[in-house]
Enzyme design. Structure first.
Site, PDB file in Angstrom:
ATOM      1  CB  ALA A  44     -66.915  27.970  -0.854  1.00  0.00           C
ATOM      2  CE1 TYR A  45     -67.152  32.287   2.245  1.00  0.00           C
ATOM      3  CE2 TYR A  45     -66.111  32.557   4.358  1.00  0.00           C
ATOM      4  CZ  TYR A  45     -67.232  32.610   3.572  1.00  0.00           C
ATOM      5  OH  TYR A  45     -68.431  33.008   4.113  1.00  0.00           O
ATOM      6  CB  SER A  46     -59.203  31.354  -0.689  1.00  0.00           C
ATOM      7  OG  SER A  46     -59.210  32.735  -0.721  1.00  0.00           O
ATOM      8  N   GLY A  52     -60.762  26.817   0.056  1.00  0.00           N
ATOM      9  CA  GLY A  52     -60.298  26.195   1.283  1.00  0.00           C
ATOM     10  C   GLY A  52     -59.070  26.853   1.901  1.00  0.00           C
TER      11      GLY A  52
END
Length: 73
Positions: free
Chosen positions: A58-60, A62
């Site tokens: 979910a960070y950036s 992927g």
């Protein structure tokens, strides 16, 4: 760097963990570091013996995982 066993896996990880939510692309959030700036900080952590990085798809969207993989490759 001090290391500890990661649960029952037998894997040794650094006691310090680097969170990677701020690495990836500023297109996701304006406070996120782009790839080149992320590489600098990841390299400093790696050179200091840190081998425990927290990331998520979910960070950036992927991109954080891709940047981390490229940095430690």
């Amino acid at each position: 760097m001090e290391y500890t066993r990661f649960g029952n896996t037998g894997i040794q990880v650094s006691r310090i963990c680097v969170g990677c939510m701020g690495y990836g692309t500023s297109e996701w959030m304006p406070w996120v570091l782009d790839k080149e700036a992320s590489f600098v900080l990841i390299k400093k952590a790696w050179d200091a013996g840190i081998n425990f990085f927290d990331t998520a798809d979910a960070y950036s969207n992927g991109e954080s995982e891709r940047v981390l993989g490229q940095a430690i490759k």
